[in-house]
Design an enzyme around this catalytic site. Structure first.
Site, PDB file in Angstrom:
ATOM      1  N   GLU A 260       6.226  13.991 157.372  1.00 41.71           N
ATOM      2  CA  GLU A 260       6.777  15.233 156.813  1.00 41.71           C
ATOM      3  C   GLU A 260       8.177  14.963 156.300  1.00 41.71           C
ATOM      4  O   GLU A 260       8.950  14.272 156.956  1.00 41.71           O
ATOM      5  CB  GLU A 260       6.956  16.325 157.886  1.00 41.71           C
ATOM      6  CG  GLU A 260       5.719  16.879 158.502  1.00 41.71           C
ATOM      7  CD  GLU A 260       6.074  17.941 159.576  1.00 41.71           C
ATOM      8  OE1 GLU A 260       7.119  18.622 159.478  1.00 41.71           O
ATOM      9  OE2 GLU A 260       5.282  18.055 160.531  1.00 41.71           O
ATOM     10  N   GLU A 314       4.378  29.511 154.080  1.00 44.88           N
ATOM     11  CA  GLU A 314       3.515  30.054 155.135  1.00 44.88           C
ATOM     12  C   GLU A 314       4.157  31.318 155.690  1.00 44.88           C
ATOM     13  O   GLU A 314       5.094  31.259 156.480  1.00 44.88           O
ATOM     14  CB  GLU A 314       3.296  28.997 156.221  1.00 44.88           C
ATOM     15  CG  GLU A 314       2.464  27.829 155.725  1.00 44.88           C
ATOM     16  CD  GLU A 314       2.371  26.698 156.728  1.00 44.88           C
ATOM     17  OE1 GLU A 314       1.563  26.792 157.649  1.00 44.88           O
ATOM     18  OE2 GLU A 314       3.139  25.728 156.589  1.00 44.88           O
ATOM     19  N   LYS A 317       4.769  32.156 159.616  1.00 43.94           N
ATOM     20  CA  LYS A 317       5.523  31.276 160.526  1.00 43.94           C
ATOM     21  C   LYS A 317       6.701  32.023 161.120  1.00 43.94           C
ATOM     22  O   LYS A 317       7.433  32.704 160.405  1.00 43.94           O
ATOM     23  CB  LYS A 317       6.043  30.048 159.765  1.00 43.94           C
ATOM     24  CG  LYS A 317       5.033  28.937 159.677  1.00 43.94           C
ATOM     25  CD  LYS A 317       5.718  27.658 159.278  1.00 43.94           C
ATOM     26  CE  LYS A 317       5.326  26.533 160.194  1.00 43.94           C
ATOM     27  NZ  LYS A 317       6.036  25.291 159.826  1.00 43.94           N
ATOM     28  N   GLU A 323      11.779  28.645 157.415  1.00 44.25           N
ATOM     29  CA  GLU A 323      10.473  28.218 157.921  1.00 44.25           C
ATOM     30  C   GLU A 323       9.312  28.720 157.067  1.00 44.25           C
ATOM     31  O   GLU A 323       8.266  28.093 157.010  1.00 44.25           O
ATOM     32  CB  GLU A 323      10.273  28.684 159.366  1.00 44.25           C
ATOM     33  CG  GLU A 323      11.035  27.843 160.375  1.00 44.25           C
ATOM     34  CD  GLU A 323      10.700  26.365 160.270  1.00 44.25           C
ATOM     35  OE1 GLU A 323       9.510  26.031 160.292  1.00 44.25           O
ATOM     36  OE2 GLU A 323      11.633  25.562 160.141  1.00 44.25           O
TER      37      GLU A 323
END
Ligand SMILES: *[C@@H]1O[C@H](CO)[C@@H](O)[C@H](O)[C@H]1NC(C)=O
Ligand SMILES: *[C@@H]1O[C@H](CO)[C@@H](O)[C@H](O)[C@H]1NC(C)=O
Length: 370
Positions: A260, A314, A317, A323
């Site tokens: 990542e 997302e 999250k 985030e």
């Protein structure tokens, strides 16, 4: 006869425009903590047909996601959840896992790596940590027994595994874990030719003063007095810190992959260095960096299989605003910003119309057919 200068220029332009795209290779993390994402089969078809993304990393072993990539050739990293680690540590448990989560999908889906848990060392959970390397070993043995020797086994780490990382020459694994966990793990990687997977995030290491260094933009560099290397980007420095820790244990030859890394497009109001432009700068430069073949100062010409975080924003999250804002694509599959990942007919036609323009307006001045 040497080609006329205009033709040489044209050839050079074509080579520059087309060659990076032709060899581009990049992975993405396909996280699904969202309620607005398109169906996995649509995502898989989109990645294959419209983008240069040739690898995906999944945070679980969701059968719908794994199946969606069948027949695409896209290489898929799946993850065995943390909770499965104790049972994976024994061969029968690993065999059952392969039978349930790999055999039904492989080789139709090009599963290329299985991650055993996610950032287990950072959990501090002694029970899981004690079972991690045994789980990697028995999963690898179970894959070979099942006839799937090409599927590699690894486990991703945050850079919290290093007790020091700046300058890179000072780096080492955290004491207590170095000989007990990392030496046997790196030995496993060496024997199975699988990568040590790390998650280096310049985003979590920058401050307003080091923003350009983190974004691969022109900057004063950070000098390592021991190696006399002047690092000009934080990503290379982070990878060299990982390499240095590995080398100190005698495993400098083990392959490294980037599980990542990335940059969000939004964060708390007022945070310097977070915008669509900054995310495009980081990820665009990252893609160039890992596709350049140059490697890092301590690992010249080495290649790192790399997965950008993340494919989508997302929205479910928890935590800070950032985030929920790491995505390269919106739920409707339009890019949030352009980092050259699209195989767009648009891109090609723009390039061709430029050449067409060039031909029509410049060519008559040179003799082409002689
Ligand atoms: C599977 O992925 C690997 C890269 O990990 C690639 O080399 C290989 O060609 C892919 N296989 C197929 C059948 O597409
Ligand atoms: C490091 O490199 C940067 C950028 O090339 C340069 O500006 C700087 O003077 C260099 N620093 C040292 C100590 O060599």
């Amino acid at each position: 006869m040497a080609p006329p200068p205009a033709l040489r220029l044209l050839a050079l332009t074509l080579a520059l425009l087309l060659s990076p795209a032709a060899s581009l290779s990049i992975g993405v993390n396909y996280g699904t903590l969202a309620d607005n994402l398109p169906p996995p089969t649509q995502v898989a078809a989109f990645l294959k047909e419209r983008t240069f993304i040739d690898r995906v990393k999944l945070f679980d072993s969701n059968p719908d996601l794994i199946r969606a990539f069948a027949g695409t050739g896209i290489s898929v990293m799946i993850t065995a959840p943390n909770g499965d680690i104790p049972s994976l540590a024994k061969l029968p448990g690993a065999q059952a896992w392969v039978a349930a989560h790999v055999a039904p999908f492989y080789p139709a889906t090009n599963i290329s790596l299985i991650a055993v848990g996610n950032e287990i060392m950072a959990t501090g959970d002694r029970f899981l940590i004690a079972h991690l390397v045994p789980a990697m070993r028995s999963l690898s043995a179970a894959l070979v027994q099942a006839g799937f020797p090409k599927i590699r086994v690894s486990t991703p780490h945050s850079l919290g595994i290093l007790s020091a990382s700046e300058p890179p020459s000072s780096s080492r694994f955290r004491r207590g874990y170095d000989r007990a966990v990392f030496a046997p793990m790196l030995d496993f990687h060496r024997k199975t030719k699988s990568p040590f997977v790390v998650n280096p995030y310049p985003y979590f290491g920058y401050n307003p003063r080091t923003l350009n260094y983190a974004l691969f933009k022109p900057n004063r560099g950070v000098f390592d007095p021991v190696t006399k290397i002047n690092y000009t980007n934080m990503f290379d420095a982070q990878l060299d810190a990982v390499y240095t820790a590995m080398k100190k244990l005698g495993y400098g030859d083990v392959e490294i992959a980037v599980g990542e890394t990335g940059w969000p497009t939004a964060a708390e109001p007022g945070q310097a260095g977070v915008s669509v432009e900054d995310a495009a700068t980081f990820n665009g430069n990252l893609i160039r960096n890992v596709n350049s073949g140059e490697g890092t100062p301590l690992m010249p010409h080495r290649m790192f299989e790399t997965y950008i975080f993340a494919l989508f924003n997302e929205n479910l999250k928890p935590g800070p605003i950032a985030e929920r804002n790491w995505g390269l694509f919106r739920p409707d599959l339009t890019p949030v910003y352009n980092v050259g990942l699209m195989k767009t007919p648009l891109g090609v036609s723009a390039c061709l119309s430029g050449i067409d323009h060039y031909l029509r307006f410049s060519m008559p001045r040179v003799v082409v057919f002689s």
